[in-house]
Enzyme design. Structure first.
Site, mmCIF file in Angstrom:
data_model
loop_
_atom_site.group_PDB
_atom_site.id
_atom_site.type_symbol
_atom_site.label_atom_id
_atom_site.label_comp_id
_atom_site.label_asym_id
_atom_site.label_seq_id
_atom_site.Cartn_x
_atom_site.Cartn_y
_atom_site.Cartn_z
ATOM 1 N N ASP A 163 -22.252 -19.435 17.549
ATOM 2 C CA ASP A 163 -21.797 -18.439 16.275
ATOM 3 C C ASP A 163 -20.522 -18.004 16.418
ATOM 4 O OD1 ASP A 163 -24.632 -18.700 16.988
ATOM 5 O OD2 ASP A 163 -25.034 -16.827 15.651
ATOM 6 N N ASP A 212 -34.301 -7.867 18.809
ATOM 7 C CA ASP A 212 -34.288 -7.975 20.496
ATOM 8 C C ASP A 212 -33.466 -9.132 21.111
ATOM 9 O OD1 ASP A 212 -35.887 -9.764 19.539
ATOM 10 O OD2 ASP A 212 -37.588 -9.499 20.697
ATOM 11 N N GLU A 213 -32.448 -9.525 20.201
ATOM 12 C CA GLU A 213 -31.591 -10.830 20.603
ATOM 13 C C GLU A 213 -30.338 -10.266 21.122
ATOM 14 O OE1 GLU A 213 -30.960 -15.397 19.430
ATOM 15 O OE2 GLU A 213 -31.661 -14.021 17.906
ATOM 16 N N GLU A 245 -28.847 -14.517 9.182
ATOM 17 C CA GLU A 245 -28.720 -15.687 9.833
ATOM 18 C C GLU A 245 -29.307 -16.966 9.238
ATOM 19 O OE1 GLU A 245 -30.557 -17.152 14.122
ATOM 20 O OE2 GLU A 245 -31.104 -15.474 13.514
#
Length: 313
Positions: A28, A20-21, A298
């Site tokens: 990044d 949900d990001e 990540e």
């Protein structure tokens, strides 16, 4: 790597496609630009996204570049290494493609970002006081609690290093674009910041002071060329000791990892870089591959957050 690029390049450079990001994080983005341009023809993609970045920046009179673009969070905060995307991305595109136009389009925005750094200088000359993500997700951070994800590298060191580096790049942009007054102004600024950086964060033996020794602290100083030549050589030796202490594992997060191979290449430590690259225990690239990863994680330990699951160095 290429599968990760394909999964995240949909109109904006999202940080991840699976939860949900899915936001255009500027830190990044600046890290992945050279890799994306090497693997795919992403020039048009990045120049379009930079237009969105400039539009979001224009909403802030002080030159702030938000954490994410498009700025749907509206938090109105910035971080070194993230906001510097407005300088680093155009510079990388120009150096890789030769497109001078990208410098012209982003030059004023880059200057505004340097102005934001200046606006955050308080009691310490040329050391901005601002929120920082630090070397985000450095493995084995000694800090606990709320700030643990930011790693152990001094945030003041990181902020000052990026302030100096981006000032130099803006000076170089100005020279290419024929703005001689700006070229001198930002080069002089870079020199002043670099002097404060050296005196504040490193001793005469090239060792970190006023903060914890980390691989990233040495990498930033070396890669951004912020030390005097004789001190830089000594700092390189301290970097090698930090890597040796980690049993030839990387110890870097978002900001240190992209420049680790570049610095070791410059130092002629190619064999060491291959040792780091082919490590299969945490933290390493092959640790994730051996766990079945098909794209970049990540976190170096994304497979499991459970204590004691990960192999120790």
């Amino acid at each position: 790597m290429t599968w990760g690029l394909r999964g995240n390049f949909f109109d904006i450079p999202t940080d991840c496609p699976q939860r949900d990001e899915r936001l255009g994080w500027t830190g990044d983005a600046q890290v992945i630009v050279p890799t994306s341009l090497f693997n795919y023809e992403t020039h048009a993609f990045w120049t379009a996204w930079l237009q969105s970045l400039r539009e979001n920046q224009s909403e802030h009179e002080n030159g702030l570049v938000p954490w994410i673009v498009p700025d749907v969070l509206q938090i109105n905060r910035a971080s070194p290494g993230w906001g510097d995307a407005v300088v680093l991305i155009p510079w990388n595109i120009y150096n890789i493609t030769g497109d001078k136009r990208v410098l012209e389009e982003n030059f004023e925005a880059a200057k505004k970002w340097i102005g934001f750094y200046k606006s955050k200088i308080e009691d310490k000359e040329f050391i901005p006081k601002m929120r920082s993500f630090g070397d985000w997700l450095q493995p084995y951070p000694t800090k606990t609690g709320k700030g643990g994800n930011s790693g152990d590298t001094s945030k003041e060191l990181i902020t000052t290093a990026y302030f100096a580096h981006s000032s130099l790049l803006v000076s170089k942009m100005a020279g290419i674009l024929g703005h001689s007054k700006d070229e001198k102004e930002y080069y002089d600024l870079h020199k002043n910041i670099s002097g404060v950086f050296r005196n504040t964060f490193f001793d005469k033996n090239g060792k970190v002071k006023n903060g914890k020794e980390t691989q990233t602290s040495y990498l930033l100083a070396i890669y951004f060329d912020l030390l005097k030549p004789e001190t830089k050589i000594k700092a390189q030796k301290h970097l090698l000791k930090e890597i040796e202490k980690a049993n030839n594992h990387l110890g870097t997060g978002f900001l240190g990892t992209p420049i680790l191979p570049k610095v070791l290449d410059e130092m002629g430590e190619i064999d060491l870089m291959y040792k780091i690259l082919f490590k299969e225990t945490y933290p390493s690239w092959f640790y994730s591959i051996n766990q079945g990863a098909t794209t970049m994680w990540e976190r170096w330990n994304s497979y499991s957050k459970a204590e004691g699951i990960m192999p120790k160095v």
